[in-house]
Design an enzyme around this catalytic site. Structure first.
Site, PDB file in Angstrom:
ATOM      1  N   ARG A  68      52.315 -76.386  49.259  1.00 27.23           N
ATOM      2  CA  ARG A  68      52.007 -75.050  49.768  1.00 27.23           C
ATOM      3  C   ARG A  68      50.583 -75.076  50.324  1.00 27.23           C
ATOM      4  O   ARG A  68      49.760 -75.898  49.906  1.00 27.23           O
ATOM      5  CB  ARG A  68      52.093 -74.009  48.651  1.00 27.23           C
ATOM      6  CG  ARG A  68      53.462 -73.897  47.979  1.00 27.23           C
ATOM      7  CD  ARG A  68      53.417 -72.848  46.887  1.00 27.23           C
ATOM      8  NE  ARG A  68      54.724 -72.665  46.235  1.00 27.23           N
ATOM      9  CZ  ARG A  68      55.086 -73.241  45.095  1.00 27.23           C
ATOM     10  NH1 ARG A  68      54.237 -74.061  44.470  1.00 27.23           N
ATOM     11  NH2 ARG A  68      56.272 -73.022  44.565  1.00 27.23           N
TER      12      ARG A  68
ATOM     13  N   LYS B  82      51.647 -71.927  41.842  1.00 25.44           N
ATOM     14  CA  LYS B  82      52.466 -70.737  41.654  1.00 25.44           C
ATOM     15  C   LYS B  82      53.172 -70.823  40.307  1.00 25.44           C
ATOM     16  O   LYS B  82      53.583 -71.911  39.887  1.00 25.44           O
ATOM     17  CB  LYS B  82      53.500 -70.647  42.789  1.00 25.44           C
ATOM     18  CG  LYS B  82      54.114 -69.275  42.954  1.00 25.44           C
ATOM     19  CD  LYS B  82      54.949 -69.231  44.230  1.00 25.44           C
ATOM     20  CE  LYS B  82      55.527 -67.832  44.442  1.00 25.44           C
ATOM     21  NZ  LYS B  82      56.330 -67.762  45.686  1.00 25.44           N
TER      22      LYS B  82
ATOM     23  N   HIS C  78      54.197 -73.450  56.667  1.00 21.33           N
ATOM     24  CA  HIS C  78      55.145 -73.577  55.566  1.00 21.33           C
ATOM     25  C   HIS C  78      56.416 -74.316  55.989  1.00 21.33           C
ATOM     26  O   HIS C  78      57.171 -74.796  55.135  1.00 21.33           O
ATOM     27  CB  HIS C  78      55.502 -72.196  55.021  1.00 21.33           C
ATOM     28  CG  HIS C  78      55.944 -72.205  53.594  1.00 21.33           C
ATOM     29  ND1 HIS C  78      55.105 -72.519  52.548  1.00 21.33           N
ATOM     30  CD2 HIS C  78      57.157 -71.951  53.033  1.00 21.33           C
ATOM     31  CE1 HIS C  78      55.760 -72.446  51.407  1.00 21.33           C
ATOM     32  NE2 HIS C  78      57.011 -72.117  51.669  1.00 21.33           N
TER      33      HIS C  78
ATOM     34  N   ARG D 229      56.775 -77.766  54.539  1.00 22.65           N
ATOM     35  CA  ARG D 229      57.334 -77.821  53.182  1.00 22.65           C
ATOM     36  C   ARG D 229      58.857 -77.675  53.230  1.00 22.65           C
ATOM     37  O   ARG D 229      59.570 -78.376  52.507  1.00 22.65           O
ATOM     38  CB  ARG D 229      56.695 -76.715  52.343  1.00 22.65           C
ATOM     39  CG  ARG D 229      57.196 -76.604  50.904  1.00 22.65           C
ATOM     40  CD  ARG D 229      56.322 -75.601  50.156  1.00 22.65           C
ATOM     41  NE  ARG D 229      56.972 -75.026  48.998  1.00 22.65           N
ATOM     42  CZ  ARG D 229      56.925 -75.537  47.768  1.00 22.65           C
ATOM     43  NH1 ARG D 229      56.257 -76.664  47.545  1.00 22.65           N
ATOM     44  NH2 ARG D 229      57.523 -74.931  46.761  1.00 22.65           N
TER      45      ARG D 229
ATOM     46  N   HIS E 286      59.516 -75.164  42.014  1.00 23.56           N
ATOM     47  CA  HIS E 286      60.275 -73.918  41.914  1.00 23.56           C
ATOM     48  C   HIS E 286      60.580 -73.611  40.449  1.00 23.56           C
ATOM     49  O   HIS E 286      60.831 -74.529  39.657  1.00 23.56           O
ATOM     50  CB  HIS E 286      61.594 -74.019  42.681  1.00 23.56           C
ATOM     51  CG  HIS E 286      61.421 -73.970  44.165  1.00 23.56           C
ATOM     52  ND1 HIS E 286      62.411 -74.370  45.053  1.00 23.56           N
ATOM     53  CD2 HIS E 286      60.379 -73.557  44.934  1.00 23.56           C
ATOM     54  CE1 HIS E 286      61.980 -74.208  46.296  1.00 23.56           C
ATOM     55  NE2 HIS E 286      60.751 -73.723  46.244  1.00 23.56           N
TER      56      HIS E 286
ATOM     57  N   TYR F 183      68.146 -74.814  50.719  1.00 20.64           N
ATOM     58  CA  TYR F 183      68.026 -76.008  51.570  1.00 20.64           C
ATOM     59  C   TYR F 183      69.354 -76.739  51.717  1.00 20.64           C
ATOM     60  O   TYR F 183      69.527 -77.531  52.644  1.00 20.64           O
ATOM     61  CB  TYR F 183      66.946 -76.936  51.022  1.00 20.64           C
ATOM     62  CG  TYR F 183      65.587 -76.301  51.019  1.00 20.64           C
ATOM     63  CD1 TYR F 183      64.941 -75.985  52.217  1.00 20.64           C
ATOM     64  CD2 TYR F 183      64.944 -75.963  49.833  1.00 20.64           C
ATOM     65  CE1 TYR F 183      63.702 -75.368  52.232  1.00 20.64           C
ATOM     66  CE2 TYR F 183      63.698 -75.348  49.834  1.00 20.64           C
ATOM     67  CZ  TYR F 183      63.087 -75.042  51.041  1.00 20.64           C
ATOM     68  OH  TYR F 183      61.861 -74.430  51.040  1.00 20.64           O
TER      69      TYR F 183
END
Length: 272
Positions: A126, A151, A215, A218, A241, A250
């Site tokens: 990120r 995150k 982004h 990524r 995640h 994805y």
């Protein structure tokens, strides 16, 4: 609000976003949110949702999130529930193919800019994670990157490619950064805005017509890992995640080889 954000382990940017939206709301009505009627709030949100200056409806969504957080903080859960529900974004991420990535990485004139874009893709980082990288977080011998308190306040280790190690050694030898892996103009920390500018300027020098941003690198990383055969649980961990459902998107983009239907008995007895 600052105390609650800290206790919940949310980021400072989340706090700033919530406070900014609630402040705009208060300035508009010249009253606190709990003093405004439900009808007035709905009218305000409808106008915001229809604002042509915000086609992505980001202002509307952030305002709803900010008000919802504010009401819950005051124990006014009924007010929070009364706010409109937000449907998830069903748009699929735009992916750069391998030829486009090579063209993009060759575009910047400065070595530092080429390295930072390549690193984001090669490790699926990120923007905030990139600017927070310190020199000690990159282990060139073990070929790993330690991403700290990203995150969801999670640490993770991601692999560093052989090609990236060579590039980073050239960059470190030429630039001699201190503390941060990528220093800004004043010698301090780089900014995400600066990274986005590098991406936009690099795209201008290419023939790429896709609507992509920083982004997207990524997104491309995650998709290409799946196409290379890596299982989705490992991809989830590499991306950092918290839920597998976030990574599942994805699968709708990746062009994975489909296996020919067959009987499991054939594979069990080695006849396939």
């Amino acid at each position: 609000m600052a105390s609650q954000v800290s206790l919940r382990g949310q980021s400072e940017s989340t706090l700033n976003n919530y406070v900014r939206r609630v402040a705009l709301f208060v300035l508009h009505f010249k009253q606190l949110p709990e003093e405004i009627s439900e009808d007035e709030i709905n009218e305000y949100l409808v106008a915001l949702a229809r604002d042509p200056k915000s086609p992505s409806r980001s202002s509307f969504k952030h305002m709803v999130y900010g008000l919802r957080y504010y009401f819950r903080l005051l124990g006014m859960n009924k007010n929070a529930i009364a706010l409109p529900s937000l449907k998830g974004d069903t748009k699929l991420p735009v992916i750069l193919n391998r030829s486009e990535l090579k063209e993009l990485f060759a575009a910047p004139f400065l070595l530092k800019q080429r390295i930072v874009l390549t690193l984001i893709y090669s490790a699926g980082l990120r923007g905030q994670e990139v600017i927070n990288l310190k020199l000690g977080d990159v282990d060139l011998e073990r070929k790993t990157i330690h991403i700290r308190q990203s995150k969801y306040k999670k640490d993770r280790i991601v692999p560093l490619s052989e090609v990236m190690v060579v590039g980073l050694k050239k960059y470190l030898s030429a630039e001699h950064p201190h503390i941060w892996l990528f220093n800004g103009k004043d010698g301090g920390q780089y900014s995400v805005r600066g990274l986005s500018w590098v991406m936009r300027e690099a795209l201008k020098k290419t023939q790429i017509q896709k609507k992509v941003n920083l982004h997207s690198l990524r997104h491309s990383y995650a998709t290409h890992l799946l196409e290379d055969g890596l299982n989705i649980v490992t991809v989830k961990d590499l991306l950092g995640h918290s839920e597998i459902g976030t990574t599942m998107i994805y699968l709708h983009v990746a062009q994975c080889e489909k296996l020919t239907p067959h009987s499991l008995l054939d594979t069990l007895y080695g006849r396939r």
